[in-house]
Every structure is written in structure tokens, then in C-alpha cells.
Write an enzyme that holds these catalytic residues in place. Structure first.
Site, PDB file in Angstrom:
ATOM      1  N   HIS A 290     -10.221   1.237   0.584  1.00 51.72           N
ATOM      2  CA  HIS A 290     -10.499   0.406   1.231  1.00 51.72           C
ATOM      3  C   HIS A 290     -12.162   0.851   1.345  1.00 51.72           C
ATOM      4  O   HIS A 290     -12.578   0.266   2.446  1.00 51.72           O
ATOM      5  CB  HIS A 290      -9.800   1.654   3.018  1.00 51.72           C
ATOM      6  CG  HIS A 290      -8.605   1.487   2.997  1.00 51.72           C
ATOM      7  ND1 HIS A 290      -7.479   1.890   2.357  1.00 51.72           N
ATOM      8  CD2 HIS A 290      -7.969  -0.137   3.607  1.00 51.72           C
ATOM      9  CE1 HIS A 290      -6.926   1.050   2.521  1.00 51.72           C
ATOM     10  NE2 HIS A 290      -6.822   0.493   4.064  1.00 51.72           N
TER      11      HIS A 290
ATOM     12  N   GLU B 189       0.767  -0.724   0.293  1.00 51.60           N
ATOM     13  CA  GLU B 189      -0.088  -0.277  -0.322  1.00 51.60           C
ATOM     14  C   GLU B 189       0.839   1.266  -0.075  1.00 51.60           C
ATOM     15  O   GLU B 189       0.590   2.012  -0.634  1.00 51.60           O
ATOM     16  CB  GLU B 189      -1.154  -0.175   1.910  1.00 51.60           C
ATOM     17  CG  GLU B 189      -1.985  -1.114   0.872  1.00 51.60           C
ATOM     18  CD  GLU B 189      -3.148  -1.377   2.294  1.00 51.60           C
ATOM     19  OE1 GLU B 189      -2.738  -0.048   2.685  1.00 51.60           O
ATOM     20  OE2 GLU B 189      -3.753  -1.771   1.907  1.00 51.60           O
TER      21      GLU B 189
END
Length: 322
Positions: free
Chosen positions: A203, A170
Site C-alpha cells: 500500500h 487483495e
């Protein structure tokens, strides 16, 4: 200031060159930067769903499959930056890897100082854990240096995901690759605000799984998604700040791993703790010390001036100065 026409890319742009010759940034590249970041974010999230399965996200089989897909996307993510640089005509002194925070200069302070700064912020939760931990200090030290403990961790798919794979991939995708594309267009300050939006929206895919497996009410899932977006966006801004100030990928990765381990501070539990005055005082002290040390601990002079990503702006920024 020199004007140059790039007919091969069908782009007509005025190019701005810094006096030190480090950076040439064509005008009109913002749309391409945003589209590139959006494609990169969609590729990362989409890779999680190439495997069709009725199993929940925490099942070891699902985790292993997702490891494969996100590692492939993350490994290919520098190609997005390379393609963006070729299409826009941006020319910089530092190498592509250096722009992405992969370099040796200032590596030691980049490993230590941002992590210490983040631990200071979590002083309250750390104090609470220390008070509630049944182990003594020596027991904890022995566990940390016990190879069996680390072998057990490495065999746990959820631990590997939360502490290793997710932080590394990420931060590589959403910080190391996106910030070099956004800074020439938006500048360091605005890039810190815009970059986490891609991270926060990415997310939202957790909502799909919560709805799919009916883990809570619709309103509860929606509120959880809003909270997660807000928290991840703020956290993303913090790691983007660290990346720009230090010019290193390792600091954001370690901070991300540490925050995943700690989780969001449970202030409600602290309020009910028998030693709540001590713990709450630690919370306040941690925040104050964090604000006090935020800029000194991330002073670019510790990591080599100018940090590579800061050469991507045509105007000086206080974030890039010591």
C-alpha cells in the site's frame, strides 16, 4: 522421518511427514517462500502502473484500466502457489483450491460468522451512523432491497473498486496465495505476523501518487503512509487469522469489503457528538465483545477439521484447534 534427494530441482532436503500423511515439508524452503510472496506482491502492485496516465487514481478511466490488470494478476496468482509447490516438493492431501480457501465445506458459517464478528468490533461506528442517519429503519430496509440502488452502486467505479474488486483480489493474492506458502516455513502464528507485511508494504504505492499530484505536504504524506502501513498490517493480520481459523477465502473478503465501507473509526468525531457517552460506550463494548467472541466465532470445528491450510504445518498449533 524420511530423507529424500531431489536432484531435478537441485534441492537437498530432509522431508517431514505427519503421521496422518497429509503434509510433507522439505527443509530449506523459507527463502523460496519469501521470494515467491515478494514476487507476487510486486506483480500485483506493478500491474497498477502498466498504464501510463496523468489522471488521478479515482478517475473512472484509471480505475477501469487497473481493474483489468489486477484481475489478470489475481487470476494468475494460483500459478505462483502451484510453482512454489512444484519447486519445493511440498506434498499435501488437500487440493490447491482447498488450500487457498476455495471450498464448499463450512461455507455458510464462513460467510456469516467472521462478518458478524467484524461488525461487533465496529459497534461504536455503527451506532454513530445509526444516530446520524436521516432514514428510518424501514426506509433503510427498502433501500437495501431496491434493485435501482444496487444498479447505481454497480455503475460507480469507486464503489466497485472499494467493495468488490479490491477486497476480492487483495485477499486472494495476499492471504489465499501467500499463507499456504508461508505456513510450512514459519508456522501459523508467525505467518499471521509476516504475511501482513507484504500487504502493508504494497500500500506504500499510494505515497507515489500523493507526491505526484502534490496532495499534501511531504511530512503529512509520510505520516499518512506510516499510518496506512500500520493500519493495513494490523487488518492483514486479522484477516490472515480468519483465513487460518476458517480455511475459507470468503470470510476475509467480506470483512475486507465491510471495513472498506466503514473506514477507519473517527473517534475524534465521536468525542464531539451530542450523544458521545452512548457512542463511546458502544466503542468500548464492541471491543470487549470482539475479544470475547474472537476465538468462539472462528472455531475451526464450524468449518471442518482440520482446515486445509492447517495441514501445511508439521507441528500442532493452537490456531488450528477448536
Amino acid at each position: 522421518m524420511a530423507k529424500q534427494k531431489d536432484f531435478s530441482l537441485n534441492l537437498v532436503s530432509d522431508e517431514m511427514t505427519l503421521s496422518n500423511g497429509d503434509f510433507v515439508a522439505p527443509e530449506g524452503l523459507c527463502w523460496l517462500s519469501v521470494v515467491s510472496c515478494l514476487l507476487l506482491a510486486c506483480s500485483y502492485v506493478g500491474s497498477l502502473y502498466v498504464w501510463r496516465s496523468d489522471l488521478p487514481r479515482d478517475h473512472p478511466t484509471v480505475i477501469k484500466r487497473r481493474f483489468t490488470s489486477v484481475l489478470i494478476v489475481s487470476g494468475l496468482s494460483p500459478l505462483f502457489v502451484w510453482a512454489w509447490r512444484e519447486f519445493t516438493g511440498v506434498r499435501t492431501g488437500p487440493s490447491l483450491l482447498a488450500l487457498m480457501g476455495i471450498r464448499f465445506e463450512g461455507l455458510t458459517p464462513a460467510i456469516i460468522l467472521p462478518l458478524v464478528l467484524t461488525m461487533v468490533l465496529f459497534l461504536g461506528p455503527i451506532m454513530q451512523l445509526a444516530m446520524d442517519c436521516p432514514w428510518s429503519l424501514m426506509d433503510g430496509i427498502r433501500v437495501v432491497f431496491d434493485p435501482c440502488f444496487w444498479m447505481l452502486c454497480l455503475s460507480d467505479m469507486r464503489w466497485l473498486r472499494n467493495q468488490v474488486v479490491a477486497p476480492l483480489t487483495e485477499e486472494l493474492v495476499f492471504r489465499a496465495c501467500m499463507l499456504p506458502m508461508l505456513i510450512p516455513c514459519a508456522g501459523p502464528s508467525l505467518a499471521i505476523v509476516t504475511c501482513p507485511l507484504f500487504f502493508g508494504v504494497a500500500h506504500f504505492h499510494h505515497v507515489i501518487e500523493l507526491l505526484r499530484f502534490r496532495q499534501g505536504t511531504l511530512s503529512g504524506i509520510f505520516l499518512s503512509a506510516v499510518f496506512q502501513f500500520s493500519y493495513t498490517a494490523v487488518f492483514g493480520a486479522y484477516t490472515a487469522f480468519i483465513f487460518i481459523r476458517t480455511g475459507h477465502l470468503m470470510g476475509p473478503v467480506l470483512c475486507h469489503s465491510f471495513c472498506n465501507y466503514m473506514g477507519f473509526p473517527t473517534i475524534s468525531t465521536a468525542l464531539e457528538h451530542p450523544q458521545r457517552l452512548t457512542i463511546l460506550s458502544s466503542y468500548v463494548l464492541g471491543v470487549l465483545l470482539f475479544l470475547l467472541f474472537l476465538f468462539p466465532f472462528t472455531d475451526p470445528s464450524y468449518y471442518g477439521l482440520p482446515t486445509p491450510v492447517c495441514t501445511l504445518t508439521s507441528s500442532p498449533s493452537s490456531l488450528c484447534l477448536s
